[in-house]
Design a protein around this motif. Structure first.
Motif, short mmCIF file in Angstrom:
data_model
loop_
_atom_site.label_atom_id
_atom_site.label_comp_id
_atom_site.label_asym_id
_atom_site.label_seq_id
_atom_site.Cartn_x
_atom_site.Cartn_y
_atom_site.Cartn_z
N GLN A 113 1.19 -1.21 -0.04
CA GLN A 113 -0.50 -0.13 -0.19
C GLN A 113 0.68 1.53 0.20
O GLN A 113 0.57 2.13 -0.68
CB GLN A 113 -0.98 -0.30 1.06
CG GLN A 113 -2.12 -1.02 1.08
CD GLN A 113 -3.34 -1.42 2.34
OE1 GLN A 113 -3.35 -0.01 3.13
NE2 GLN A 113 -4.12 -1.98 2.15
N HIS A 114 1.83 1.13 0.60
CA HIS A 114 2.95 2.62 0.51
C HIS A 114 3.56 2.46 -0.43
O HIS A 114 3.69 3.79 -1.04
CB HIS A 114 4.02 2.33 1.37
CG HIS A 114 3.52 1.97 3.51
ND1 HIS A 114 4.69 1.78 4.07
CD2 HIS A 114 2.21 2.90 3.63
CE1 HIS A 114 3.51 2.53 5.19
NE2 HIS A 114 3.12 2.90 5.49
N LEU A 115 3.60 1.77 -1.48
CA LEU A 115 5.02 1.56 -2.62
C LEU A 115 2.77 2.41 -4.31
O LEU A 115 3.53 3.29 -4.54
CB LEU A 115 4.79 0.53 -3.38
CG LEU A 115 5.36 -0.22 -4.95
CD1 LEU A 115 6.82 1.17 -5.15
CD2 LEU A 115 5.26 -1.05 -5.04
N LEU A 116 2.04 1.68 -3.40
CA LEU A 116 0.90 1.78 -4.69
C LEU A 116 0.49 3.46 -4.35
O LEU A 116 0.89 4.40 -5.40
CB LEU A 116 -0.20 1.22 -4.30
CG LEU A 116 -0.01 -0.33 -4.87
CD1 LEU A 116 -0.85 -1.00 -5.03
CD2 LEU A 116 0.29 0.11 -6.30
N ARG A 117 0.89 3.63 -2.92
CA ARG A 117 0.24 5.27 -2.65
C ARG A 117 1.10 6.34 -3.03
O ARG A 117 1.19 7.31 -3.51
CB ARG A 117 0.11 5.75 -1.33
CG ARG A 117 -0.39 6.83 -0.64
CD ARG A 117 -1.26 6.85 0.13
NE ARG A 117 -0.61 6.03 1.74
CZ ARG A 117 0.21 6.87 3.05
NH1 ARG A 117 0.01 8.69 2.26
NH2 ARG A 117 1.01 6.66 3.48
N GLU A 170 -6.46 0.34 -7.37
CA GLU A 170 -5.66 -0.60 -6.22
C GLU A 170 -4.96 1.05 -5.25
O GLU A 170 -5.83 1.16 -4.18
CB GLU A 170 -4.86 -1.61 -6.72
CG GLU A 170 -4.62 -1.55 -4.88
CD GLU A 170 -5.70 -2.35 -3.88
OE1 GLU A 170 -5.19 -2.35 -2.54
OE2 GLU A 170 -7.26 -2.33 -3.95
N ALA A 171 -3.91 1.78 -6.32
CA ALA A 171 -3.32 2.85 -5.72
C ALA A 171 -4.35 4.06 -5.85
O ALA A 171 -4.00 4.78 -4.51
CB ALA A 171 -2.39 3.38 -6.90
N ARG A 196 4.88 -6.67 -9.28
CA ARG A 196 4.89 -7.10 -9.86
C ARG A 196 3.90 -8.72 -9.70
O ARG A 196 3.07 -9.20 -10.87
CB ARG A 196 5.95 -7.74 -11.02
CG ARG A 196 6.67 -6.71 -11.20
CD ARG A 196 7.99 -6.68 -11.85
NE ARG A 196 8.76 -4.80 -12.46
CZ ARG A 196 9.69 -5.00 -11.72
NH1 ARG A 196 10.50 -5.58 -10.96
NH2 ARG A 196 10.05 -3.89 -11.97
N ALA A 197 4.43 -9.84 -8.88
CA ALA A 197 3.64 -10.63 -8.49
C ALA A 197 2.05 -10.60 -7.86
O ALA A 197 1.31 -11.56 -8.56
CB ALA A 197 4.19 -11.87 -7.08
N GLU A 198 2.04 -9.63 -7.96
CA GLU A 198 0.31 -9.51 -7.70
C GLU A 198 -0.11 -8.75 -9.20
O GLU A 198 -1.30 -7.99 -8.68
CB GLU A 198 -0.18 -8.44 -6.62
CG GLU A 198 0.56 -9.12 -5.30
CD GLU A 198 0.31 -8.40 -3.81
OE1 GLU A 198 -0.08 -7.53 -3.98
OE2 GLU A 198 0.49 -9.34 -3.42
N ASP A 199 0.49 -8.83 -9.65
CA ASP A 199 -0.03 -7.65 -11.22
C ASP A 199 -0.37 -6.36 -11.15
O ASP A 199 -1.50 -5.82 -11.63
CB ASP A 199 -1.21 -8.93 -11.62
CG ASP A 199 -1.72 -8.60 -13.11
OD1 ASP A 199 -1.08 -8.54 -13.86
OD2 ASP A 199 -2.89 -8.62 -13.42
N HIS A 200 0.16 -5.60 -10.25
CA HIS A 200 0.16 -4.05 -10.14
C HIS A 200 0.59 -3.54 -11.21
O HIS A 200 1.20 -2.15 -10.83
CB HIS A 200 0.20 -3.80 -8.40
CG HIS A 200 -0.32 -4.39 -8.25
ND1 HIS A 200 -1.15 -4.75 -6.48
CD2 HIS A 200 -2.28 -5.07 -7.99
CE1 HIS A 200 -1.99 -5.18 -5.65
NE2 HIS A 200 -3.35 -5.32 -7.23
#
Length: 200
Positions: free
Chosen positions: A58-62, A130-131, A108-112
């Protein structure tokens, strides 16, 4: 443990009953300590590992969303999903390259993430959605803390960060109801504080 110890002692005649009962009790206690579903060491470790992975994701996406947001020329326009360079991420969150690479592997493993040339990343459609959701929930909680907990906007980011990872859909809906009249009808409300692009 007493019954099992007595049974084993009766089955193996050379084993003293008292010692076997103690050993069986100790074995059951150890198994419960390690594998107990509520407070067992192993289940707790698994839960903590999953939470740590979730928090990192979540930190990465945000962080990616906030970088994309900061590059919008018009704040009223929707955020565009563009590729960004890795250096901007390490600057934004003060991550080491090793820590960032671990987060990227998980994403990448979660296809994000989509495939990009070396040194750059781009969110997939699912990752961008998701971000947006993660950033929105974070800012809803920030707005709630500012309004109801009298936390200064300059300090609210850290406080919101402690709670946002366990917000479920019902809590988010309740936050929306509590914050009627604030700019939350947008897909992602604006940050109530200045986002420091040089630190996490």
């Amino acid at each position: 443990s007493g019954w099992l110890g007595s049974s084993l002692s009766a089955l193996f005649q050379d084993l003293p009953t008292g010692a076997v009962i103690v050993l069986v009790g100790a074995a059951i206690f150890t198994f419960s300590l390690v594998c107990g579903s509520a407070r067992g060491i192993l289940p707790r470790f698994v839960r903590q590992t999953r939470l740590k992975r979730k928090v990192g994701r979540q930190h990465l996406l945000r962080a990616i969303y906030e970088i994309l947001e900061s590059r919008q020329l018009d704040n009223l326009e929707p955020v565009s999903n563009l590729s960004i360079d890795l250096d901007s991420l390490t600057t934004h969150r003060s991550w080491s390259y090793a820590a960032l690479n671990r987060l990227l592997r998980t994403a990448r493993a979660e296809d994000h993430l989509e495939k990009e040339k070396a040194g750059r990343i781009r969110l997939s459609e699912a990752g961008f959605g998701e971000a947006s959701r993660v950033t929105r929930n974070h800012r809803l909680w920030e707005l709630y803390l500012i309004r109801h907990a009298d936390i200064a906007p300059s300090h609210v980011d850290r406080d919101a960060d402690l709670v946002e990872h366990v917000l479920d859909a019902d809590v988010v809906q309740q936050l929306e109801m509590e914050l009627q009249g604030r700019p939350i009808r947008m897909d992602v409300p604006p940050s109530p504080h200045l986002i420091d692009q040089s630190a996490g």
